[in-house]
Structure formats: structure tokens, C-alpha cells
Design a protein around this motif. Structure first.
Motif, PDB file in Angstrom:
ATOM      1  N   LYS A  57       0.826  -1.207   0.000  1.00  0.00           N
ATOM      2  CA  LYS A  57       0.000   0.000   0.000  1.00  0.00           C
ATOM      3  C   LYS A  57       0.865   1.265   0.000  1.00  0.00           C
ATOM      4  CE  LYS A  57      -3.824   1.955   2.616  1.00  0.00           C
ATOM      5  NZ  LYS A  57      -3.625   2.432   4.003  1.00  0.00           N
ATOM      6  N   ASN A  58       1.940   1.279   0.793  1.00  0.00           N
ATOM      7  CA  ASN A  58       2.683   2.523   1.032  1.00  0.00           C
ATOM      8  C   ASN A  58       4.023   2.625   0.318  1.00  0.00           C
ATOM      9  OD1 ASN A  58       1.067   3.921   3.310  1.00  0.00           O
ATOM     10  ND2 ASN A  58       1.271   1.816   4.020  1.00  0.00           N
ATOM     11  N   CYS A  59       4.606   1.517  -0.024  1.00  0.00           N
ATOM     12  CA  CYS A  59       5.998   1.546  -0.464  1.00  0.00           C
ATOM     13  C   CYS A  59       6.188   1.064  -1.893  1.00  0.00           C
ATOM     14  CB  CYS A  59       6.858   0.679   0.454  1.00  0.00           C
ATOM     15  SG  CYS A  59       6.352   0.722   2.190  1.00  0.00           S
ATOM     16  N   ALA A  60       5.312   0.137  -2.325  1.00  0.00           N
ATOM     17  CA  ALA A  60       5.554  -0.553  -3.595  1.00  0.00           C
ATOM     18  C   ALA A  60       5.535   0.386  -4.792  1.00  0.00           C
ATOM     19  CB  ALA A  60       4.546  -1.690  -3.779  1.00  0.00           C
ATOM     20  N   ARG A  61       4.779   1.493  -4.714  1.00  0.00           N
ATOM     21  CA  ARG A  61       4.699   2.374  -5.894  1.00  0.00           C
ATOM     22  C   ARG A  61       6.071   2.980  -6.208  1.00  0.00           C
ATOM     23  NH1 ARG A  61       3.209   8.128  -4.992  1.00  0.00           N
ATOM     24  NH2 ARG A  61       3.550   8.550  -2.784  1.00  0.00           N
ATOM     25  N   CYS A  62       6.911   3.144  -5.211  1.00  0.00           N
ATOM     26  CA  CYS A  62       8.270   3.601  -5.460  1.00  0.00           C
ATOM     27  C   CYS A  62       9.253   2.428  -5.507  1.00  0.00           C
ATOM     28  CB  CYS A  62       8.716   4.560  -4.365  1.00  0.00           C
ATOM     29  SG  CYS A  62       7.899   6.166  -4.460  1.00  0.00           S
ATOM     30  N   HIS A  63       9.220   1.621  -4.476  1.00  0.00           N
ATOM     31  CA  HIS A  63      10.250   0.580  -4.361  1.00  0.00           C
ATOM     32  C   HIS A  63       9.962  -0.656  -5.199  1.00  0.00           C
ATOM     33  CE1 HIS A  63      12.808   2.401  -1.287  1.00  0.00           C
ATOM     34  NE2 HIS A  63      11.706   2.953  -0.827  1.00  0.00           N
ATOM     35  N   GLY A  64       8.726  -0.772  -5.668  1.00  0.00           N
ATOM     36  CA  GLY A  64       8.350  -1.953  -6.446  1.00  0.00           C
ATOM     37  C   GLY A  64       8.030  -3.100  -5.511  1.00  0.00           C
ATOM     38  N   ILE A  81      15.333   5.328  -6.980  1.00  0.00           N
ATOM     39  CA  ILE A  81      14.932   4.523  -5.826  1.00  0.00           C
ATOM     40  C   ILE A  81      15.971   3.425  -5.602  1.00  0.00           C
ATOM     41  CG2 ILE A  81      13.027   3.245  -4.776  1.00  0.00           C
ATOM     42  CD1 ILE A  81      11.830   5.724  -5.827  1.00  0.00           C
ATOM     43  N   PRO A  82      16.573   3.408  -4.421  1.00  0.00           N
ATOM     44  CA  PRO A  82      17.609   2.395  -4.185  1.00  0.00           C
ATOM     45  C   PRO A  82      17.037   0.979  -4.184  1.00  0.00           C
ATOM     46  CG  PRO A  82      17.092   3.564  -2.148  1.00  0.00           C
ATOM     47  CD  PRO A  82      16.334   4.248  -3.243  1.00  0.00           C
ATOM     48  N   ASP A  83      17.851   0.054  -4.620  1.00  0.00           N
ATOM     49  CA  ASP A  83      17.504  -1.364  -4.617  1.00  0.00           C
ATOM     50  C   ASP A  83      17.595  -1.876  -3.182  1.00  0.00           C
ATOM     51  OD1 ASP A  83      17.245  -4.054  -5.052  1.00  0.00           O
ATOM     52  OD2 ASP A  83      18.703  -4.145  -6.692  1.00  0.00           O
ATOM     53  N   GLY A  91      24.215  -3.410   3.527  1.00  0.00           N
ATOM     54  CA  GLY A  91      25.144  -3.002   4.568  1.00  0.00           C
ATOM     55  C   GLY A  91      24.520  -2.130   5.641  1.00  0.00           C
ATOM     56  N   HIS A  92      23.358  -1.591   5.366  1.00  0.00           N
ATOM     57  CA  HIS A  92      22.750  -0.682   6.336  1.00  0.00           C
ATOM     58  C   HIS A  92      22.167  -1.419   7.523  1.00  0.00           C
ATOM     59  CE1 HIS A  92      22.371   2.747   3.200  1.00  0.00           C
ATOM     60  NE2 HIS A  92      23.535   2.744   3.792  1.00  0.00           N
ATOM     61  N   PHE A  93      22.252  -0.755   8.667  1.00  0.00           N
ATOM     62  CA  PHE A  93      21.701  -1.347   9.883  1.00  0.00           C
ATOM     63  C   PHE A  93      20.183  -1.149   9.925  1.00  0.00           C
ATOM     64  CE2 PHE A  93      26.072  -0.212  11.292  1.00  0.00           C
ATOM     65  CZ  PHE A  93      26.516  -1.508  11.529  1.00  0.00           C
ATOM     66  N   GLY A 107      13.686  12.388  -1.279  1.00  0.00           N
ATOM     67  CA  GLY A 107      12.673  11.897  -2.200  1.00  0.00           C
ATOM     68  C   GLY A 107      11.683  10.939  -1.582  1.00  0.00           C
ATOM     69  N   MET A 108      12.035  10.417  -0.429  1.00  0.00           N
ATOM     70  CA  MET A 108      11.113   9.481   0.220  1.00  0.00           C
ATOM     71  C   MET A 108      10.315  10.202   1.302  1.00  0.00           C
ATOM     72  SD  MET A 108      11.846   5.826   1.965  1.00  0.00           S
ATOM     73  CE  MET A 108      10.926   5.285   3.394  1.00  0.00           C
ATOM     74  N   PRO A 109       8.998  10.011   1.309  1.00  0.00           N
ATOM     75  CA  PRO A 109       8.193  10.672   2.335  1.00  0.00           C
ATOM     76  C   PRO A 109       8.437  10.068   3.727  1.00  0.00           C
ATOM     77  CG  PRO A 109       6.816   9.209   0.997  1.00  0.00           C
ATOM     78  CD  PRO A 109       8.186   9.205   0.383  1.00  0.00           C
TER      79      PRO A 109
HETATM   80  C1  HEC Z   1       7.811   8.479  -3.120  1.00  0.00           C
HETATM   81  C2  HEC Z   1       8.630   7.297  -3.274  1.00  0.00           C
HETATM   82  C3  HEC Z   1       8.936   6.445  -2.044  1.00  0.00           C
HETATM   83  C4  HEC Z   1       8.040   5.848  -1.203  1.00  0.00           C
HETATM   84  C5  HEC Z   1       6.528   5.909  -1.240  1.00  0.00           C
HETATM   85  C6  HEC Z   1       8.827   5.083  -0.265  1.00  0.00           C
HETATM   86  N1  HEC Z   1      10.164   5.255  -0.525  1.00  0.00           N
HETATM   87 FE1  HEC Z   1      11.701   4.383   0.483  1.00  0.00          FE
HETATM   88  N2  HEC Z   1      13.004   5.469  -0.585  1.00  0.00           N
HETATM   89  C7  HEC Z   1      12.701   6.321  -1.627  1.00  0.00           C
HETATM   90  C8  HEC Z   1      13.910   6.979  -2.086  1.00  0.00           C
HETATM   91  C9  HEC Z   1      13.995   7.991  -3.225  1.00  0.00           C
HETATM   92  C10 HEC Z   1      14.954   6.507  -1.252  1.00  0.00           C
HETATM   93  C11 HEC Z   1      16.419   6.919  -1.312  1.00  0.00           C
HETATM   94  C12 HEC Z   1      16.650   8.009  -0.301  1.00  0.00           C
HETATM   95  C13 HEC Z   1      18.092   8.404  -0.275  1.00  0.00           C
HETATM   96  O1  HEC Z   1      18.712   8.495  -1.322  1.00  0.00           O
HETATM   97  O2  HEC Z   1      18.578   8.608   0.841  1.00  0.00           O
HETATM   98  C14 HEC Z   1      14.355   5.563  -0.342  1.00  0.00           C
HETATM   99  C15 HEC Z   1      15.059   4.851   0.613  1.00  0.00           C
HETATM  100  C16 HEC Z   1      14.544   3.849   1.389  1.00  0.00           C
HETATM  101  C17 HEC Z   1      15.289   2.996   2.271  1.00  0.00           C
HETATM  102  C18 HEC Z   1      16.806   3.048   2.495  1.00  0.00           C
HETATM  103  C19 HEC Z   1      17.497   2.145   1.511  1.00  0.00           C
HETATM  104  C20 HEC Z   1      18.983   2.198   1.621  1.00  0.00           C
HETATM  105  O3  HEC Z   1      19.626   1.426   0.920  1.00  0.00           O
HETATM  106  O4  HEC Z   1      19.489   2.981   2.407  1.00  0.00           O
HETATM  107  C21 HEC Z   1      14.422   2.125   2.843  1.00  0.00           C
HETATM  108  C22 HEC Z   1      14.736   1.018   3.826  1.00  0.00           C
HETATM  109  C23 HEC Z   1      13.120   2.451   2.341  1.00  0.00           C
HETATM  110  N3  HEC Z   1      13.219   3.495   1.460  1.00  0.00           N
HETATM  111  C24 HEC Z   1      11.969   1.792   2.708  1.00  0.00           C
HETATM  112  C25 HEC Z   1      10.704   2.260   2.376  1.00  0.00           C
HETATM  113  C26 HEC Z   1       9.490   1.726   2.945  1.00  0.00           C
HETATM  114  C27 HEC Z   1       9.426   0.565   3.924  1.00  0.00           C
HETATM  115  C28 HEC Z   1       8.471   2.443   2.428  1.00  0.00           C
HETATM  116  C29 HEC Z   1       6.994   2.323   2.750  1.00  0.00           C
HETATM  117  C30 HEC Z   1       6.600   2.494   4.112  1.00  0.00           C
HETATM  118  C31 HEC Z   1       9.035   3.408   1.503  1.00  0.00           C
HETATM  119  N4  HEC Z   1      10.386   3.270   1.511  1.00  0.00           N
HETATM  120  C32 HEC Z   1       8.286   4.284   0.736  1.00  0.00           C
HETATM  121  C33 HEC Z   1      11.438   6.507  -2.163  1.00  0.00           C
HETATM  122  C34 HEC Z   1      10.257   6.088  -1.597  1.00  0.00           C
END
Ligand code: HEC
Length: 134
Positions: A57-64, A81-83, A91-93, A107-109
Motif C-alpha cells: 500500500k505505502n511503499c511498492a509504488r516507489c520501491h516496487g 529509488i535504491p535497490d 550493509g545498512h543497519f 525523495g522518500m516521504p
Molecule cells: C515516493 C517514493 C517512495 C516511497 C513511497 C517510499 N520510498 Fe523508500 N526510498 C525512496 C527513495 C527515493 C529513497 C532513497 C533516499 C536516499 O537516497 O537517501 C528511499 C530509501 C529507502 C530505504 C533506504 C534504503 C537504503 O539502501 O538505504 C528504505 C529502507 C526504504 N526506502 C523503505 C521504504 C518503505 C518501507 C516504504 C513504505 C513504508 C518506503 N520506503 C516508501 C522513495 C520512496
């Protein structure tokens, strides 16, 4: 007539004995049968079910749904969007992940108002388990 009665008695006794045997063997059979709660292995059904639903619901639209991210345009913004399955993410804690999810950034909310600390923790477990095989 007498023999008939005797035969009847014997039949009755035999029926009685076989009935007894039957219930005895039924008891034996019943003993090892488990209730459904006991037969299900611990931890099922799916301990990640709720975290997975939150991720979808919250993460997949960006992270897949596979966590692989990539270059995406979300709400008109180009995001890298990082893998979550490889590279830096390995490596991250846990604390780094918790901080990123809680506070967002780059870029991430932030999700601190949407998700409880427990839900965020479960998301990190999900990422470790599902995307990193840990
Ligand atoms: C609008 C797009 C978006 C959404 C929605 C989003 N993310 Fe992210 N996320 C990002 C981006 C962009 C980064 C990279 C941030 C940076 O460069 O520091 C990130 C980074 C991360 C990281 C760190 C990865 C790393 O290698 O350091 C994690 C963990 C993560 N997201 C988990 C989540 C989770 C869990 C959710 C849902 C609750 C979520 N994200 C929702 C865009 C998004």
C-alpha cells in the motif's frame, strides 16, 4: 429351541465383545489426532502478512513489489529509488532503515504519522526477510 437360545446368547456376547473392541480401537485412534492449532507449524499463517500489505500500500509504488526500485517518475518527480535487495541496502543497519522510513528524506516521504513504530519495525523485518533472504 434351547440351542437357538444358546446361539442367540453367543451372538449377543460376540456382538458385545466386538462392540467393546471397536470402541477400544477407536480410543486408540483418537489419541494421536491433533487439533488444527497443534498441527499448524509455529509462525503460520504468514507472520509477514500485515507488513506485506503495508508495503504494498505505502511503499511498492516507489520501491516496487520486488523491492528493486530503479529510476521512476513519481508525482512528476524523477526519483532514483535504491535497490533494497542489493548494494548499500545490505550493509545498512536496521536503525538506518527505521530512521529512513520514519523520517523519510531525499525523495522518500516520512511515515512517522502514518505508521506505528511497531509497523515500521515489521517492515524492516520484511525487507530483510523478503528482499535480502536474512
Ligand atoms: C515516493 C517514493 C517512495 C516511497 C513511497 C517510499 N520510498 Fe523508500 N526510498 C525512496 C527513495 C527515493 C529513497 C532513497 C533516499 C536516499 O537516497 O537517501 C528511499 C530509501 C529507502 C530505504 C533506504 C534504503 C537504503 O539502501 O538505504 C528504505 C529502507 C526504504 N526506502 C523503505 C521504504 C518503505 C518501507 C516504504 C513504505 C513504508 C518506503 N520506503 C516508501 C522513495 C520512496
Amino acid at each position: 429351541m434351547k440351542i437357538c437360545t444358546l446361539a442367540l446368547v453367543i451372538v449377543c456376547v460376540m456382538l458385545f465383545i466386538s462392540a467393546c473392541n471397536k470402541s477400544a480401537s477407536e480410543n486408540v485412534n483418537r489419541a494421536p489426532v491433533r487439533t488444527p492449532a497443534q498441527t499448524a507449524p509455529a509462525g503460520t499463517p504468514d507472520q509477514f502478512a500485515s507488513a506485506r500489505a503495508i508495503f504494498k500500500k505505502n511503499c511498492a509504488r516507489c520501491h516496487g513489489e520486488d523491492g528493486k526500485g530503479g529510476l521512476k517518475t513519481i508525482d512528476g518527480k524523477k526519483l532514483k529509488i535504491p535497490d533494497l535487495t542489493a548494494g548499500h541496502a545490505l550493509g545498512h543497519f536496521d536503525e538506518d532503515f527505521i530512521k529512513q522510513i520514519t523520517k523519510g528524506g531525499d525523495g522518500m516521504p516520512a511515515f512517522k504519522d502514518k505508521l506505528t513504530p511497531q509497523e515500521i519495525k515489521e517492515l524492516v523485518h520484511l525487507i530483510r526477510h523478503e528482499f535480502q533472504g536474512k
